[in-house]
Enzyme design. Structure first.
Site, PDB file in Angstrom:
ATOM      1  N   HIS A  60      -1.085   0.181  -9.660  1.00 37.60           N
ATOM      2  CA  HIS A  60      -1.795  -0.684  -8.689  1.00 37.60           C
ATOM      3  C   HIS A  60      -2.533  -1.820  -9.422  1.00 37.60           C
ATOM      4  O   HIS A  60      -3.753  -1.949  -9.313  1.00 37.60           O
ATOM      5  CB  HIS A  60      -2.770   0.115  -7.800  1.00 37.60           C
ATOM      6  CG  HIS A  60      -3.173  -0.664  -6.567  1.00 37.60           C
ATOM      7  ND1 HIS A  60      -3.604  -0.062  -5.398  1.00 37.60           N
ATOM      8  CD2 HIS A  60      -3.197  -2.002  -6.309  1.00 37.60           C
ATOM      9  CE1 HIS A  60      -3.893  -0.993  -4.504  1.00 37.60           C
ATOM     10  NE2 HIS A  60      -3.658  -2.185  -5.045  1.00 37.60           N
TER      11      HIS A  60
ATOM     12  N   ARG B  25       0.846  -1.193   0.000  1.00 43.33           N
ATOM     13  CA  ARG B  25       0.000   0.000   0.000  1.00 43.33           C
ATOM     14  C   ARG B  25       0.883   1.245   0.000  1.00 43.33           C
ATOM     15  O   ARG B  25       1.963   1.240   0.611  1.00 43.33           O
ATOM     16  CB  ARG B  25      -0.895   0.035   1.246  1.00 43.33           C
ATOM     17  CG  ARG B  25      -2.024  -0.959   1.235  1.00 43.33           C
ATOM     18  CD  ARG B  25      -3.112  -0.603   0.198  1.00 43.33           C
ATOM     19  NE  ARG B  25      -4.227  -1.540   0.256  1.00 43.33           N
ATOM     20  CZ  ARG B  25      -4.360  -2.610  -0.530  1.00 43.33           C
ATOM     21  NH1 ARG B  25      -3.461  -2.896  -1.458  1.00 43.33           N
ATOM     22  NH2 ARG B  25      -5.410  -3.394  -0.412  1.00 43.33           N
TER      23      ARG B  25
END
Ligand code: GLV
Length: 309
Positions: free
Chosen positions: A272, A224
């Site tokens: 991502h 993350r």
């Protein structure tokens, strides 16, 4: 009894179709269509708009449709007293492993540099690095980290992992807790972050940690954006301590166009998408959990509220 899907990435039709095809008797709704709110007992969520879960008075379970559930805890209006589940899936883990191996090999074999050279019509052979000379350190030896560790061993890397509890993976050295972190970092040439994002891991990829890596280490963050202190990475790349970074995740996604990462020659970005839940593979565990919820049986892949993952 019904499931509502809440996500904002345009994938609701795909999930709805996959769930409906696998289970004809459970009504599946998009949160964007007209639907009976009081009938919903499970919400299948991925980065849902904060506050949306409050619409469901009879909700009994929040089912995260990815590996990470940090976005659920970040929704201060979410009914966090309910059971929360996440996805633990072999395909998701394998996809992540393949991505990370690709990034590492691109680094070792100078492929990032040659891409730039090609754009500049520059012919410049460079010495390449060998797998056998490299130790990869994995921060986070959970469902994803362990699959990656085993694959890296098969490729011939030396592999070590850092986690909260001791992990037994053949030929992979296990380091545990803050006390063993310095030894882990001191011998890690390629660092891969696969930690869950929690209060204790936020900002862990910072200057103090980078300084403990050997000079020229390469950093990969596929967990993350919140794990990384962006300015510290830039400083350690610019002062030559780190040789490069492969990033898939960012504090804000999409990464704002003014962010310095976009143009940094030592940062190699992906949007991502290292590893995303494949509906074909994940739907059975969602529906099994729905069955268990209805039957009052223990749920699979339950998230611990204390640990945050
Ligand atoms: C992806 O980021 C996931 O958490 O599954």
């Amino acid at each position: 009894m019904a499931i509502v899907i809440i996500r904002q990435d345009g994938k609701i039709p795909e999930w709805k179709e996959a769930l409906s095809a696998a289970s004809s008797h459970v009504p599946i709704y998009s949160y964007l269509e007209e639907h009976p709110k009081e009938a919903i007992d499970m919400a299948l969520v991925w980065k849902h708009p904060p506050g949306t879960l409050r619409a469901y008075p009879n909700l009994k379970c929040i089912s995260g449709s990815g590996a990470g559930v940090d976005f659920i805890f970040e929704d201060k209006e979410a009914p966090l007293h309910l059971p929360i589940t996440r996805v633990v899936d072999q395909v998701l883990a394998q996809d992540m492993s393949e991505h990370v191996i690709g990034v590492i090999l691109a680094y070792l074999k100078n492929l990032y540099t040659y891409k730039v050279d090609q754009a500049n019509r520059t012919w410049k052979p460079l010495p390449y690095k060998r797998i056998e000379d490299y130790t990869v350190g994995i921060l986070g030896m959970g469902a994803l980290g362990i699959v990656l560790a085993k694959d890296l061993v098969r490729f011939g890397f030396k592999v070590q992992g850092w986690s909260n509890s001791r992990k037994k993976v053949e030929t992979v050295k296990s380091f545990v807790g803050q006390g063993e972190l310095p030894d882990f970092l001191g011998t890690t040439q390629v660092l891969v972050c696969l930690l869950p994002l929690t209060q204790s891991t936020a900002g862990i990829l910072n200057k103090a940690l980078f300084q403990q890596l050997p000079k020229d280490a390469f950093v990969i963050n596929v967990a993350r954006g919140g794990h990384l202190v962006d300015e510290d990475l830039l400083e350690m790349l610019d002062n030559g301590h780190l040789s490069g970074a492969g990033l898939d995740v960012y504090h804000k996604e999409p990464l704002p166009i003014s962010h310095p990462f976009w143009e940094h020659p030592k940062i190699h970005m992906t949007p991502h998408y290292a590893s995303v839940s494949d509906t074909r593979s994940v739907v059975p565990q969602i529906l099994e959990n729905y069955r268990r919820l209805r039957a009052g049986e223990p749920l699979l892949n339950l998230v611990s509220k204390e640990r945050g993952y």
